[in-house]
Each structure stands twice: as structure tokens, then as C-alpha cells.
Design a protein around this motif. Structure first.
Motif, PDB file in Angstrom:
ATOM      1  N   GLU A 215       0.708  -1.291   0.001  1.00 18.68           N
ATOM      2  CA  GLU A 215       0.090  -0.024   0.052  1.00 18.68           C
ATOM      3  C   GLU A 215       0.910   1.350   0.108  1.00 18.68           C
ATOM      4  O   GLU A 215       0.420   2.296  -0.667  1.00 18.68           O
ATOM      5  CB  GLU A 215      -0.848  -0.008   1.227  1.00 18.68           C
ATOM      6  N   HIS A 216       1.886   1.100   0.742  1.00 19.10           N
ATOM      7  CA  HIS A 216       2.874   2.429   0.845  1.00 19.10           C
ATOM      8  C   HIS A 216       4.285   2.205   0.456  1.00 19.10           C
ATOM      9  O   HIS A 216       5.287   2.044   1.628  1.00 19.10           O
ATOM     10  CB  HIS A 216       2.623   2.968   2.156  1.00 19.10           C
ATOM     11  N   PRO A 217       4.767   1.758  -0.675  1.00 19.96           N
ATOM     12  CA  PRO A 217       6.062   1.125  -0.809  1.00 19.96           C
ATOM     13  C   PRO A 217       7.024   2.155  -0.559  1.00 19.96           C
ATOM     14  O   PRO A 217       8.304   2.351  -0.165  1.00 19.96           O
ATOM     15  CB  PRO A 217       5.944   0.930  -2.588  1.00 19.96           C
ATOM     16  N   GLU A 218       6.744   3.699  -1.061  1.00 18.93           N
ATOM     17  CA  GLU A 218       7.724   4.609  -0.629  1.00 18.93           C
ATOM     18  C   GLU A 218       8.086   4.900   0.733  1.00 18.93           C
ATOM     19  O   GLU A 218       9.183   4.844   1.099  1.00 18.93           O
ATOM     20  CB  GLU A 218       7.276   6.027  -1.322  1.00 18.93           C
ATOM     21  N   LEU A 219       7.046   4.978   1.519  1.00 20.27           N
ATOM     22  CA  LEU A 219       7.083   5.000   3.014  1.00 20.27           C
ATOM     23  C   LEU A 219       7.723   3.859   3.586  1.00 20.27           C
ATOM     24  O   LEU A 219       8.689   3.976   4.610  1.00 20.27           O
ATOM     25  CB  LEU A 219       5.666   5.204   3.638  1.00 20.27           C
ATOM     26  N   TYR A 220       7.456   2.753   3.322  1.00 22.14           N
ATOM     27  CA  TYR A 220       8.063   1.472   3.774  1.00 22.14           C
ATOM     28  C   TYR A 220       9.648   1.676   3.441  1.00 22.14           C
ATOM     29  O   TYR A 220      10.331   1.269   4.351  1.00 22.14           O
ATOM     30  CB  TYR A 220       7.548  -0.009   2.900  1.00 22.14           C
ATOM     31  N   ASN A 221      10.183   1.921   2.063  1.00 28.31           N
ATOM     32  CA  ASN A 221      11.462   2.116   2.014  1.00 28.31           C
ATOM     33  C   ASN A 221      11.936   3.234   2.914  1.00 28.31           C
ATOM     34  O   ASN A 221      13.262   2.948   3.472  1.00 28.31           O
ATOM     35  CB  ASN A 221      11.820   2.403   0.511  1.00 28.31           C
ATOM     36  N   ALA A 222      11.255   4.233   3.093  1.00 30.48           N
ATOM     37  CA  ALA A 222      12.014   5.477   3.957  1.00 30.48           C
ATOM     38  C   ALA A 222      12.038   4.806   5.499  1.00 30.48           C
ATOM     39  O   ALA A 222      13.013   5.195   6.232  1.00 30.48           O
ATOM     40  CB  ALA A 222      11.034   6.766   3.775  1.00 30.48           C
ATOM     41  N   VAL A 223      10.781   4.139   5.837  1.00 28.73           N
ATOM     42  CA  VAL A 223      11.194   3.675   7.319  1.00 28.73           C
ATOM     43  C   VAL A 223      12.497   2.400   7.537  1.00 28.73           C
ATOM     44  O   VAL A 223      13.102   2.697   8.438  1.00 28.73           O
ATOM     45  CB  VAL A 223       9.534   2.957   7.739  1.00 28.73           C
ATOM     46  N   ALA A 224      12.496   1.745   6.304  1.00 32.28           N
ATOM     47  CA  ALA A 224      13.591   0.891   6.424  1.00 32.28           C
ATOM     48  C   ALA A 224      14.866   1.420   6.409  1.00 32.28           C
ATOM     49  O   ALA A 224      15.845   0.907   7.082  1.00 32.28           O
ATOM     50  CB  ALA A 224      13.414   0.002   5.271  1.00 32.28           C
ATOM     51  N   GLU A 225      15.053   2.623   5.929  1.00 32.30           N
ATOM     52  CA  GLU A 225      16.575   3.326   5.715  1.00 32.30           C
ATOM     53  C   GLU A 225      16.638   4.176   6.454  1.00 32.30           C
ATOM     54  O   GLU A 225      17.931   4.268   7.322  1.00 32.30           O
ATOM     55  CB  GLU A 225      16.455   4.243   4.388  1.00 32.30           C
ATOM     56  N   PHE A 226      15.698   5.058   7.465  1.00 32.42           N
ATOM     57  CA  PHE A 226      16.005   6.064   8.429  1.00 32.42           C
ATOM     58  C   PHE A 226      15.430   5.755   9.843  1.00 32.42           C
ATOM     59  O   PHE A 226      15.955   6.402  10.631  1.00 32.42           O
ATOM     60  CB  PHE A 226      15.239   7.322   7.755  1.00 32.42           C
ATOM     61  N   ILE A 227      14.589   4.863   9.867  1.00 33.21           N
ATOM     62  CA  ILE A 227      13.646   4.882  11.217  1.00 33.21           C
ATOM     63  C   ILE A 227      13.925   3.582  11.957  1.00 33.21           C
ATOM     64  O   ILE A 227      13.689   3.642  13.268  1.00 33.21           O
ATOM     65  CB  ILE A 227      12.139   5.065  10.999  1.00 33.21           C
ATOM     66  N   ILE A 228      14.577   2.748  11.538  1.00 32.07           N
ATOM     67  CA  ILE A 228      14.617   1.548  12.388  1.00 32.07           C
ATOM     68  C   ILE A 228      16.149   1.651  13.354  1.00 32.07           C
ATOM     69  O   ILE A 228      16.903   2.013  12.860  1.00 32.07           O
ATOM     70  CB  ILE A 228      14.927   0.380  11.428  1.00 32.07           C
ATOM     71  N   PRO A 292       9.525   6.247  16.723  1.00 33.24           N
ATOM     72  CA  PRO A 292       8.031   6.931  16.533  1.00 33.24           C
ATOM     73  C   PRO A 292       8.664   7.945  15.346  1.00 33.24           C
ATOM     74  O   PRO A 292       9.552   8.825  15.301  1.00 33.24           O
ATOM     75  CB  PRO A 292       7.792   7.605  17.814  1.00 33.24           C
ATOM     76  N   TYR A 293       7.799   8.031  14.316  1.00 28.90           N
ATOM     77  CA  TYR A 293       7.782   9.187  13.213  1.00 28.90           C
ATOM     78  C   TYR A 293       6.547   9.663  12.882  1.00 28.90           C
ATOM     79  O   TYR A 293       5.487   9.110  13.124  1.00 28.90           O
ATOM     80  CB  TYR A 293       8.703   8.511  12.029  1.00 28.90           C
ATOM     81  N   ASN A 294       6.620  10.540  11.956  1.00 29.47           N
ATOM     82  CA  ASN A 294       5.692  11.330  11.041  1.00 29.47           C
ATOM     83  C   ASN A 294       5.737  10.851   9.648  1.00 29.47           C
ATOM     84  O   ASN A 294       6.569  11.334   9.170  1.00 29.47           O
ATOM     85  CB  ASN A 294       5.446  12.787  11.378  1.00 29.47           C
ATOM     86  N   ALA A 295       4.766  10.425   9.098  1.00 28.23           N
ATOM     87  CA  ALA A 295       4.760   9.866   7.721  1.00 28.23           C
ATOM     88  C   ALA A 295       5.199  10.905   6.802  1.00 28.23           C
ATOM     89  O   ALA A 295       5.938  11.057   5.739  1.00 28.23           O
ATOM     90  CB  ALA A 295       3.686   9.088   7.374  1.00 28.23           C
ATOM     91  N   GLN A 296       4.461  12.333   6.924  1.00 22.38           N
ATOM     92  CA  GLN A 296       4.557  13.169   6.015  1.00 22.38           C
ATOM     93  C   GLN A 296       5.781  13.870   6.283  1.00 22.38           C
ATOM     94  O   GLN A 296       6.506  14.134   5.148  1.00 22.38           O
ATOM     95  CB  GLN A 296       3.511  14.268   6.322  1.00 22.38           C
ATOM     96  N   LEU A 297       6.545  14.196   7.254  1.00 22.65           N
ATOM     97  CA  LEU A 297       7.874  14.672   7.374  1.00 22.65           C
ATOM     98  C   LEU A 297       8.715  13.794   7.005  1.00 22.65           C
ATOM     99  O   LEU A 297       9.927  14.114   6.189  1.00 22.65           O
ATOM    100  CB  LEU A 297       8.085  14.982   8.901  1.00 22.65           C
ATOM    101  N   LEU A 298       8.687  12.454   7.112  1.00 23.86           N
ATOM    102  CA  LEU A 298       9.753  11.496   6.633  1.00 23.86           C
ATOM    103  C   LEU A 298       9.860  11.279   5.300  1.00 23.86           C
ATOM    104  O   LEU A 298      11.073  11.547   4.574  1.00 23.86           O
ATOM    105  CB  LEU A 298       9.121  10.040   7.393  1.00 23.86           C
ATOM    106  N   LEU A 299       8.871  11.447   4.653  1.00 20.29           N
ATOM    107  CA  LEU A 299       8.425  11.026   3.158  1.00 20.29           C
ATOM    108  C   LEU A 299       9.340  12.673   2.342  1.00 20.29           C
ATOM    109  O   LEU A 299       9.909  12.642   1.728  1.00 20.29           O
ATOM    110  CB  LEU A 299       7.356  11.044   2.443  1.00 20.29           C
TER     111      LEU A 299
END
Length: 495
Positions: A215-228, A292-299
Motif C-alpha cells: 500500500e505504501h512502498p515509498e514510505l516502507y523504504n523510507a522507514v527501513a532506511e531512516f527509522i529502524i 516513532p515518526y510522522n509519515a509526512q515529514l519522513l517522506l
């Protein structure tokens, strides 16, 4: 010197000048640190060798000295070691902490605590360093300039574009990791109509789960790269966060079906068991390792942006102290006295501030470019509070006392003119001293209050401790209750 260094580290066309020093990798980093330390040493040296230029004393003591015939300025006054206006000094951090507490008193508790970290893989950075054939860590001047631009854009999003709602206050402090990257700690105050009255409302702006890659491939990649976080644990004993075979950041977090707030006011974010898995550094992780993150700021910013909900209990003071804790120090040092060698009875604050201080390349560049270390809005007006004839008077070392006392503004201060303004203006009598700057502005050149035509400022009273101590001493002399006197003194000095 600072301006000359800022001029030297600018990129220019190769036809005009070949950037030898900026292509020197670690030598360039050493050049930046040594250059900034020369600037800092020059500033501190000026303070050390000009201690006699300005002297401070209360008006009452100055008048008493004149009446006793001590008209020479060297007979009175206390030496100013390092002023609170000096960026990075203990007094500077302490005053900024108190200003932030004044904003908290006026606006209420902060709602969000955001940590924004520089990403050396930003395309603006990689595009430039790849042309030069160097790495991002070899060009800290580029990293700092790009981060400062993105930080200002982030503050515009928070204050003007109202990503989280209408913001009525914001505070940030820049900190520098020992590995070099700068990051900002931001406290955001929201209007009461945009707060989070229920724990479930936090889920609207903060997430601590791995998104669905379908559903959210771009957000998934961003979380994997920056938020884990990490990964860490038994399989990674050499992870920097490991302390005694346990993660110092308490990862992985326990599963939680819904967002709640514990008894101490700390949020426990939703981390459901049936989570999406991802692989990082050869380890499969789940929601327990998500920061914890905000999706809009992360993207938008593609960097590590940790967004936390602020509770309304003991952590507020910790957050304010954390973002104003000051510069880093080395972890080991040889034992030596910090007292002045010429006068053992005097503590040398300049030497304490300068010795064993840790300076990174990015901090050096940030200060060379004169980028802001602290930011706060709304503005805070510092108000002096004193007894009659006890206002502070600052004068030159060679000024005769009689000329100082004859100055037309010598007996005027913010506190005294506030009392006079209450006699002149009916509107002034409706405001307390701390509320006064909201409707009146202090004219420094005239040393008078006048009705504010534009803008807004919060008042903060300074230095009430000495007055309270004198009142307690008077109370002790009249009542003889000495025990109460000492108890009150201890309480006041701990505030």
C-alpha cells in the motif's frame, strides 16, 4: 577572523581559484577545527584582557562609595568573567533554559518533541561531492549549509504551514554528534484547539509501526532506511547502544495493541503483534525496533526525524534541560586545578569553558558561518527585579563615580519605569510585571516603556533570589525563627 574563514571555505569557479584546501579531505577537517578554535580563543582572549573595561555594581553601593570619598572606579565593582551573552557558555545556556521555561509558563506544556538529523546522502550533498571526488564527511561545510536550509524549511512547515495544527510557540537547539552530523532538538507548542486530549489522537500524527509495502512502498523504504533502530540485542553485542548486554534505548519495544499513556505520563505507542517484517543489516526486525515518526515529514525530508508526544509531568523539565545542556566535553582529562594561577581564590570561568572542550568539524563550520544555535518564538523579555537603589549599573573602568551618578539614566531601570508607567497609563495597571511586555515595549535608548505598536513578547523576571533572601533575613531578625530562615534559603537556592 571568522569572516575571513567563512570567505575561504566558499566554492568558487575553477577559473578563478582552485579549491586546494577544500579537496584535502581530513586535512580540510583539521583546518576547520583549528580555524574555529583560533576564533574562539580570540574571543575569549578579548574577554580575559578586557575585564577592566566594564564594571558592574548596584546603584546603592556606588553612591555609598562616592559618599565615603572613594571616587575612583577601581575601588568598587565586581569583575565580569564571562558574560551570559557569550554563545555556548554556562550562563548563556542557563538563560536560554529559563527563557524556554517562561514560554512554557505562558503557552502551557509543549506538545511535540522532534529530533531532526542531517542525512549525508541527501541528493543536494551527493551531487556536489561526487563532482569533486570526495565524500560527504570530507565537506562538512556543504553538509551544514544544506542542513540549515532544510531546518528552516522544516520550521516553516511547523509554524506557518501548520502540519500538526496551529503552532503558538517553538524552540530548537542545534547539537553535534561526535561522529560529526548536526541535528536539531525541537519543542513545538500547539494551540489548545489542536492538542491531543485522548491517547488515541496521537495516532493521527505519530506512528511506530512498519507500513505495508504494497500500500505504501515509498514510505516502507523510507522507514527501513531512516527509522529502524539498530538492530541490537544478543546478536549484536558491539552495537553502540548496548550497555551491559541490554539496549540503552530499551529496544525492542513490547507489543501494544493501542496507544496509551503510563502512570508517569510517558506515551506507549501502538505496536501491534501482527506486524510487517523487514530486513536490516542481515537481521529481520518488526515493530519493536521502529522509532516513532510522522509519515509526512519522513517522506518530505528523507532523514531521521523522530517525533515524540510530550507528556505533562516530570519529563518537561528534562526536555528543556536536555536541549540546553551545552557543549560536549572529553571523557578523560588530566587532573589539574581550575583556579587562576595568579589568584588561587578566584575561579577562572574562561579556562573552565575552554579546557577539554570537544569540537567537531560540523560544529566548527556551523559557528564559522554564524548559523543560529538556539531559536525560540515568541520572544522573551528579561526583566530585572530589585529593591530600591539596588539596580545594576554598568560603567567603564575609567569613569569617575561622580560622573556615573550624574548620568540622567543612572536611576532608571525596567522595574522602576514599570512603576512610573503604572502612574501614567491606566492600561498598565491591569498587567503584572511579567505580563507587561505583551502590551508595552522597552525603548533601550530612552530607557522607558511605551505602548507596543507591533509584535509580541513574554516577560520573565530575573534575579529575585537576592531579594527573597534579604526579606527572609529581615523576617528572622524580627521573629527569631532561625530554623525557618535556613530552610527557606535552601529552598530558594534549589529553585
Amino acid at each position: 577572523m571568522r569572516e575571513w574563514l567563512a570567505f575561504c571555505i566558499q566554492d568558487r569557479p575553477l577559473s578563478r581559484e582552485f579549491p586546494t584546501i577544500m579537496l584535502s579531505r581530513r586535512l580540510f577537517q583539521q583546518f576547520l577545527v583549528d580555524g574555529y578554535m583560533m576564533v574562539e580563543y580570540q574571543r575569549l582572549s578579548f574577554l580575559r584582557h578586557n575585564q577592566k573595561l566594564l564594571r558592574a555594581e548596584t546603584y546603592n553601593n556606588l553612591a555609598n562609595a562616592f559618599n565615603q570619598g572613594n571616587v575612583g572606579p577601581s575601588s568598587v565593582g565586581s569583575r565580569i568573567i564571562i558574560p551570559s551573552s557569550y554563545v555556548g557558555a554556562d550562563g548563556y545556556m542557563r538563560e536560554n533554559y529559563r527563557d524556554t521555561m517562561a514560554i512554557c509558563k505562558w503557552n502551557g506544556y509543549p506538545d511535540l518533541f522532534i529530533t531532526f538529523t542531517c542525512n549525508p546522502k541527501w541528493p543536494e550533498i551527493t551531487r556536489l561531492v561526487s563532482k569533486k571526488g570526495v565524500r560527504a564527511e570530507d565537506r562538512p561545510n556543504i553538509c551544514c549549509r544544506v542542513f540549515e536550509i532544510k531546518l528552516q524549511e522544516l520550521m516553516t512547515d511547523l509554524k506557518d504551514r501548520h502540519i500538526f495544527g496551529r503552532a503558538i510557540g517553538a524552540v530548537y537547539t542545534i547539537e553535534f554528534q561526535k561522529c560529526g552530523l548536526p541535528h536539531a532538538h525541537i519543542l513545538l507548542f500547539l494551540h489548545r484547539d489542536y492538542k491531543f486530549p485522548e491517547a488515541s489522537d496521537i495516532d493521527r500524527v505519530i506512528s511506530a509501526e512498519i507500513p505495508d509495502p504494497n500500500e505504501h512502498p515509498e514510505l516502507y523504504n523510507a522507514v527501513a532506511e531512516f527509522i529502524i533502530h539498530g538492530p541490537c540485542g544478543e546478536g549484536f553485542p558491539n552495537s553502540p547502544c548496548m550497555i551491559g548486554n541490554k539496549c540503552g534505548r530499551h529496544f525492542p519495544k513490547k507489543p501494544n495493541e493501542r496507544t496509551t499513556v503510563d502512570g508517569e505520563g510517558y506515551p506507549i505507542y501502538r505496536r501491534r503483534k501482527e506486524s510487517v517484517l523487514l530486513e536490516k543489516n542481515g537481521e529481520t526486525v518488526d515493530n519493536g525496533f521502529v522509532v516513532p515518526y510522522n509519515a509526512q515529514l519522513l517522506l518530505k525530508y528523507r532523514a531521521h526525524i523522530n517525533v515524540e508526544w510530550c507528556n505533562q509531568s516530570r519529563s518537561i523539565k528534562y526536555l528543556f534541560k536536555y536541549i540546553n545542556k551545552g557543549v560536549d566535553r572529553v571523557t578523560m582529562q588530566s587532573s589539574h586545578s581550575r583556579r587562576n594561577d595568579e589568584n588561587p581564590e578566584q575561579i577562572d570561568e574562561i579556562r573552565i569553558f575552554y579546557d577539554c572542550r570537544y569540537i567537531s568539524t560540523c560544529e566548527s563550520v556551523w559557528r564559522i558561518f554564524s548559523f543560529s544555535i538556539h531559536f525560540r518564538t515568541p520572544a522573551v523579555e528579561r526583566l530585572q527585579f530589585h529593591l530600591p537603589d539596588q539596580q545594576s549599573v554598568v560603567f567603564n573602568d575609567d569613569d569617575p563615580i561622580d560622573e556615573v551618578l550624574d548620568s540622567p539614566t543612572i536611576g532608571m531601570s525596567k522595574f522602576l519605569d514599570w512603576m512610573d508607567c503604572n502612574k501614567r497609563e491606566a492600561k498598565a495597571r491591569e498587567l503584572t510585571f511579567s505580563q507587561f511586555p505583551t502590551k508595552f515595549a522597552w525603548k533601550k535608548e530612552l530607557r522607558k516603556w511605551s505602548l507596543r505598536e507591533r509584535g509580541f513578547s513574554i516577560g520573565r523576571a530575573l534575579h529575585a533570589t537576592r531579594i527573597l533572601e534579604q526579606l527572609i533575613v529581615l523576617y528572622t531578625l524580627l521573629t527569631g525563627k532561625r530554623l525557618m530562615h535556613w530552610v527557606c534559603l535552601v529552598m530558594i537556592r534549589n529553585i
